[in-house]
Each structure stands twice: as structure tokens, then as C-alpha cells.
Design a protein around this motif. Structure first.
Motif, PDB file in Angstrom:
ATOM      1  N   THR A 174       0.845  -1.202   0.000  1.00 45.60           N
ATOM      2  CA  THR A 174       0.000   0.000   0.000  1.00 45.60           C
ATOM      3  C   THR A 174       0.875   1.245   0.000  1.00 45.60           C
ATOM      4  N   LEU A 178       1.119   4.286  -2.872  1.00 45.74           N
ATOM      5  CA  LEU A 178       0.947   5.718  -2.597  1.00 45.74           C
ATOM      6  C   LEU A 178       2.139   6.515  -3.122  1.00 45.74           C
ATOM      7  N   ASN A 235      -2.079   8.845  12.156  1.00 51.46           N
ATOM      8  CA  ASN A 235      -0.743   8.818  11.584  1.00 51.46           C
ATOM      9  C   ASN A 235       0.273   9.376  12.580  1.00 51.46           C
ATOM     10  N   CYS A 284       0.074   4.252  10.826  1.00 53.45           N
ATOM     11  CA  CYS A 284      -0.566   5.028   9.766  1.00 53.45           C
ATOM     12  C   CYS A 284      -1.827   4.364   9.252  1.00 53.45           C
ATOM     13  N   ARG A 285      -2.650   5.228   8.663  1.00 53.46           N
ATOM     14  CA  ARG A 285      -3.732   4.769   7.813  1.00 53.46           C
ATOM     15  C   ARG A 285      -3.175   4.786   6.386  1.00 53.46           C
ATOM     16  N   GLU A 287      -3.007   6.312   3.528  1.00 51.85           N
ATOM     17  CA  GLU A 287      -3.430   7.535   2.847  1.00 51.85           C
ATOM     18  C   GLU A 287      -2.206   8.387   2.522  1.00 51.85           C
ATOM     19  N   PRO A 288      -2.308   9.288   1.517  1.00 51.37           N
ATOM     20  CA  PRO A 288      -1.146  10.067   1.066  1.00 51.37           C
ATOM     21  C   PRO A 288      -0.535  10.960   2.146  1.00 51.37           C
TER      22      PRO A 288
END
Lengths: 303, 94
Positions: A174, A178, A235, A284-285, A287-288
Motif C-alpha cells: 500500500t 501511494l 498517523n 498510519c492509515r 493515505e497520502p
């Protein structure tokens, strides 16, 4: 059959000098190893590898000293006139443990003089050198020149190498997905990275053996940091002290479990890496927003 | 007590190494499948692991720890006993 073909393969500055009666295409190794074909001027490690064909299924000699599961088993034997050798009995990954041995990789204890004996079978046959045999060679040979292979994804962010470690499902792929969208970022590999430390610092390398996505680059970068990924509700990133990072890194390395002397070298390499490279824990999740968080570790903010 | 206090020895198929200040005990060969992990030892555990390369009695080990770490014999014996119970439980003693 004589060795009509000389096929130099260089992975992580380790030259595997393959001599074979079959061409790379006949061996079926071009697709995966092709990007790594080539002979550098000054490789850090040099492995001589002979490929030879067997009419019958090859049989390893000696006793089993380590069983890595369905992929390979390591034997140790004393061969008259040769001395002590390791022989890895290799199976195809999709086969069951009881399947016939597809190949035997014989290695001297310093993993620089090797013979791969294989039986060709069927029109779609390909040498295990492209997969398990090649991976085992690098895994062992790199240990003797300050390196290790890791279960990790890795990227080059505008000249700064970052390694992402984590258990399966933690988010290594993942993260790679990203980062792939970012300018100046090269994702080297999503599953298998090599790292080598020396007096100057550490360097990370892409290898041919990626995960399911199969994104691999023959590329290297100075290693700026190692990031251990844990999924979390928010995050955040924090440094991990070297002592606490020791077991984390060791558990994610492909270690030479068959040879105590090589294992000591491997653990020494982890020690050297920890003296050169900072390690962080990233919660973290997927996501960017994670990207600037990681970049804050090695980038100076713009004035 | 799951070991003979008169004759204690550890398994051989492990590598103990200090990595960045942490004593890591890593299995070798067949032990890998049985153990499936890396063990972290404290200073006393790492010392005892080295001493246990040869057969020792509980009394010898307690005396060695008391001497090496400058602790009271009773406290040393309790520490040694606890360590041995723990590693015996996961099969690290012969």
C-alpha cells in the motif's frame, strides 16, 4: 555439454557469473532476471555459477540440516576431493513437499563457487534460477559482503532510499502504491529488498523477486531510513532506538539458518546497519498524508 | 522444576550475538521449525547461556552469577532458577 554461454547477472552489486550450455532464453530466466543482466566494473561480491542438466531428477547428498518448507531444504555433505558443501534441494513453489526435487544447488561454504543441477521438464519449463535458486544464492552470498535481504518494500525518493518493513498485510505494498504517484520516486520492489552497510553508510537495492504485483527495478539508493509499518487509527512516526530495532530488523531479514558461521556474519551485518541507518516506527492509515510524514525524517523543510 | 539441578546444559543449535546492545538468540537448523522466532536475553541470561555450553549444576550457576554480577547468593539462585524454568519450558535445555 560444455558451457557455451556466459551470462553475467548482477544483483545488489553481487555478480553471479553464470556459465551454461543453454542460453538465457532457453533457461527461461530472461523475463525476471533480464533487467539484472550485466557485468559491473567493480562488483562487491563475485559468485561463479555453473548450470548443468540432469536427465534424472537430481538427488542432494548428505543429511538435511534445515528445512525451509515447500521451497527448499538444505543438506550438508562432505564430498571426496571437494570438502564440505551445502546442497539445497529445490522444489517448485506450487508443488507439495513430497514432490520430486527439481534442482539441486551445490555451494561451497563461502557461497562463491556454485553448481545448479536441474532436470528440464515440459515445454513451459524454466530454470529455478529465476526464482528460488537465484534468491537463495543472493540471500547467502550477500551476507559475506556486509549485506542482507529483507522482507520489505523499498523506494528511492529523489535520491534518498527508504525501506518499509512490516509483517504480511501491514501495508508495505500500500505504501509503495501511494509513493508511486509522487514525482521523483522510484519504487524498487514491494517485497524483497537487499541492504548492504559499509564504513560510509548503507545502500538499498531492488532485487528481481517482487511480491504479487511484480514491480521490480534494478536500482539502488543510499539508505536514509528504515520504517517499520504498523497500521493505526492515527498517523504518527517516532524513532526506534537501535537496541529495540535489533530484533525487529532481524526478524524481517532472510537469515542463513543452516550455517552458524554465516548467521554470525548476518547478525553482525544487522549490527552494522543499525549503526548507520535510523529506524522509525510508522503508525498510519493507508493515505497520502503519510508521505510528508516520512519525508520529514530526511528532508530539510523549505525556507 | 523441569530440569535436573545437578546436570544442566543448553541446546547447541543457536547463535547468541549482541546486536546494537541487545542479546539476540537465534535458532539454527532444525531448531528453527520448533521455535519459530528470535529470543531476546538480558545480561544475566546471555551470561548463563554461554556458561551452559558445558554441563553445570544449579549451585554452580548460582555461584557464577553471584560472582559475575556481584549479587547475593540467594538472589542469584532465584534469578537462575527463573531463567532456567523459562528456557526449559521452550525446550532450550538438553
Amino acid at each position: 555439454m560444455s558451457a557455451a554461454h556466459s551470462i553475467p547477472i548482477t544483483i545488489a552489486d553481487t555478480l553471479i557469473d553464470l556459465a551454461s550450455p543453454l542460453s538465457a532464453d532457453e533457461l527461461g530466466i530472461t523475463q525476471r532476471l533480464g533487467p539484472f543482466f550485466g557485468r559491473p566494473d567493480n562488483p562487491l561480491a563475485h559468485v561463479a555459477l555453473r548450470w548443468q542438466e540432469s536427465i534424472e531428477p537430481p538427488i542432494p547428498s548428505g543429511d538435511v540440516i534445515y528445512d525451509a518448507g515447500v521451497v527448499w531444504r538444505m543438506h550438508r555433505a562432505t564430498v571426496p576431493g571437494v570438502g564440505e558443501v551445502y546442497e539445497a534441494a529445490l522444489h517448485h513453489q506450487s508443488d507439495s513437499r513430497s514432490a520430486l526435487v527439481k534442482a539441486v544447488l551445490r555451494a561451497n561454504p563461502s557461497w562463491d563457487d556454485l553448481t545448479l543441477t536441474e532436470r528440464r521438464s515440459g515445454p513451459s519449463w524454466g530454470s529455478l534460477l529465476a526464482i528460488s535458486a537465484g534468491e537463495l544464492i543472493l540471500r547467502a552470498a550477500i551476507v559475506l559482503t556486509g549485506g542482507l535481504m529483507f522482507h520489505a518494500s523499498g523506494l528511492d525518493d529523489n535520491g534518498q532510499g527508504v525501506l518499509f518493513l512490516g509483517h504480511s498485510g501491514a501495508g508495505k505494498s500500500t505504501q509503495a502504491g501511494l509513493w508511486r504517484q509522487e514525482p521523483g520516486v522510484l519504487v524498487m520492489n514491494e517485497d524483497r529488498m537487499a541492504v548492504r552497510a559499509d564504513e560510509q553508510g548503507a545502500r538499498c537495492y531492488g532485487t528481481p523477486w517482487g511480491g504479487t504485483a511484480g514491480h521490480v527495478l534494478n536500482h539502488a539508493a543510499p539508505l536514509a531510513g528504515i520504517v517499520v509499518i504498523e497500521q493505526g487509527p492515527e498517523n504518527g512516526i517516532e524513532p526506534i532506538l537501535p537496541a529495540a530495532a535489533a530484533s525487529l530488523l532481524t526478524a524481517r531479514a532472510y537469515l542463513p539458518y543452516w550455517d552458524p558461521a554465516l548467521m554470525r556474519r548476518a547478525l553482525g551485518n544487522v549490527n552494522a546497519m543499525l549503526s548507520k541507518v535510523p529506524v522509525y516506527r510508522l503508525r498510519c492509515r493507508p493515505e497520502p498524508a503519510v508521505i510528508p510524514l516520512v519525508r520529514s525524517l530526511y528532508r530539510t523543510p523549505a525556507p | 522444576m523441569s530440569f535436573d539441578p545437578a546436570a544442566i546444559r543448553r541446546q547447541d543449535d543457536f547463535v547468541l550475538q549482541n546486536v546494537a546492545g541487545e542479546h539476540l538468540l537465534v535458532p539454527i537448523g532444525a531448531q528453527v521449525m520448533d521455535l519459530n522466532g528470535i529470543i531476546i536475553l538480558n545480561e544475566t541470561g546471555a551470561y548463563l547461556w554461554e556458561v551452559l555450553a558445558q554441563e553445570r549444576s544449579l549451585d554452580e550457576l548460582a555461584a557464577a552469577v553471584a560472582d559475575e554480577f556481584d549479587v547475593e547468593p540467594d538472589a542469584a539462585r532465584a534469578d537462575v532458577q527463573a531463567f532456567l524454568d523459562e528456557i526449559a519450558q521452550i525446550g532450550l535445555l538438553v
